[in-house]
Design an enzyme around this catalytic site. Structure first.
Site, mmCIF file in Angstrom:
data_model
loop_
_atom_site.group_PDB
_atom_site.id
_atom_site.type_symbol
_atom_site.label_atom_id
_atom_site.label_comp_id
_atom_site.label_asym_id
_atom_site.label_seq_id
_atom_site.Cartn_x
_atom_site.Cartn_y
_atom_site.Cartn_z
ATOM 1 N N ARG A 143 0.854 -1.195 0.000
ATOM 2 C CA ARG A 143 0.000 0.000 0.000
ATOM 3 C C ARG A 143 0.883 1.235 0.000
ATOM 4 N NH1 ARG A 143 -4.896 1.981 2.700
ATOM 5 N NH2 ARG A 143 -5.005 4.142 2.063
ATOM 6 N N ARG A 149 -6.478 0.981 -3.817
ATOM 7 C CA ARG A 149 -5.398 0.521 -2.933
ATOM 8 C C ARG A 149 -5.364 -0.999 -2.988
ATOM 9 N NH1 ARG A 149 -8.288 2.730 1.175
ATOM 10 N NH2 ARG A 149 -8.186 4.578 -0.129
ATOM 11 N N ASP A 183 -6.457 -2.362 2.502
ATOM 12 C CA ASP A 183 -6.852 -1.380 3.506
ATOM 13 C C ASP A 183 -7.339 -2.171 4.711
ATOM 14 O OD1 ASP A 183 -7.270 1.621 3.290
ATOM 15 O OD2 ASP A 183 -9.079 0.999 4.296
ATOM 16 N N ASP A 234 -9.064 -1.444 8.348
ATOM 17 C CA ASP A 234 -9.591 -0.449 9.283
ATOM 18 C C ASP A 234 -10.059 -1.147 10.558
ATOM 19 O OD1 ASP A 234 -9.286 1.781 7.596
ATOM 20 O OD2 ASP A 234 -11.189 1.419 6.603
HETATM 21 N N1 LIG Z 1 -16.707 -0.620 -1.952
HETATM 22 C C1 LIG Z 1 -15.717 0.050 -1.321
HETATM 23 N N2 LIG Z 1 -15.576 1.373 -1.517
HETATM 24 C C2 LIG Z 1 -14.574 2.008 -0.869
HETATM 25 N N3 LIG Z 1 -14.250 3.314 -0.865
HETATM 26 C C3 LIG Z 1 -13.192 3.459 -0.057
HETATM 27 S S1 LIG Z 1 -12.449 4.942 0.280
HETATM 28 N N4 LIG Z 1 -12.793 2.278 0.456
HETATM 29 C C4 LIG Z 1 -11.669 2.038 1.349
HETATM 30 C C5 LIG Z 1 -12.173 1.783 2.738
HETATM 31 O O1 LIG Z 1 -11.559 2.621 3.627
HETATM 32 C C6 LIG Z 1 -13.671 1.339 -0.031
HETATM 33 C C7 LIG Z 1 -13.820 -0.062 0.155
HETATM 34 O O2 LIG Z 1 -13.078 -0.734 0.886
HETATM 35 N N5 LIG Z 1 -14.859 -0.638 -0.514
#
Ligand SMILES: Nc1nc2nc(S)n(CCO)c2c(=O)[nH]1
Length: 159
Positions: A84, A93, A96, A98
């Site tokens: 990343r 990315r 990720d 979280d």
């Molecule tokens: N479907 C989807 N949309 C996202 N937009 C972000 S920013 N992210 C990153 C999450 O922090 C995502 C994701 O993980 N999935």
């Protein structure tokens, strides 16, 4: 004393499933982590910045003896190990991770907000989370109810 924490994994570059597997293997090997229930992997439409590839998302339950900041540092290290580079905000990315919940704690410090502030508006988080902790209360509502509200909202907006 161990704390139950829920992690959200996501990615939309390279091979997200391989990145998830590597991150989960690293978590499994960590002395301060016991891996619990894993959600299935979901294919999800990009949220936020929509002109990017669709994502894969999942959620994992862990029991950890790490403090919240230590768990965050571990997640950031696993993101970096997954290749990343933090480019544009909300952009594509490889991986990720979280922290969605950390015990019953509410934490609001720079770089660490738990429960994650945008859980209630993100079906890509709620759907996997509902598979591992459907009855967990977040903001006074169960994950199941939050997911239904997001689904209803999506259906209503599409009418
Ligand atoms: N479907 C989807 N949309 C996202 N937009 C972000 S920013 N992210 C990153 C999450 O922090 C995502 C994701 O993980 N999935």
């Amino acid at each position: 004393m161990a704390t139950e924490a829920a992690l959200a994994l996501g990615g939309n570059l390279g091979d997200p499933v391989a990145a998830f597997a590597a991150a989960l293997a690293a978590l499994r090997r960590h002395p301060g982590i016991r891996l619990g229930r894993l959600s299935p992997v979901y294919r999800t439409a990009p949220w936020g910045k929509t002109d990017q590839p669709e994502f894969l998302n999942m959620a994992a339950l862990v029991e950890t003896t790490l403090a919240a900041e230590e768990l965050l540092a571990l997640c950031l290290a696993l993101e970096r190990a997954g290749g990343r580079e933090r480019r544009e905000r909300w952009g594509p990315r490889t991986l990720d991770i979280d922290i969605l919940t950390y015990g019953e704690e509410a934490i609001d410090r720079p770089g660490l907000q738990v429960p994650h502030p945008r859980i209630a508006e993100r079906a890509f988080v709620l759907a996997p989370l509902a598979q591992i902790m459907p009855d967990r209360l977040i903001g006074g509502r169960t994950v199941t109810a939050l997911l239904k509200a997001v689904a209803d909202e999506t259906i209503r907006r599409d009418e």
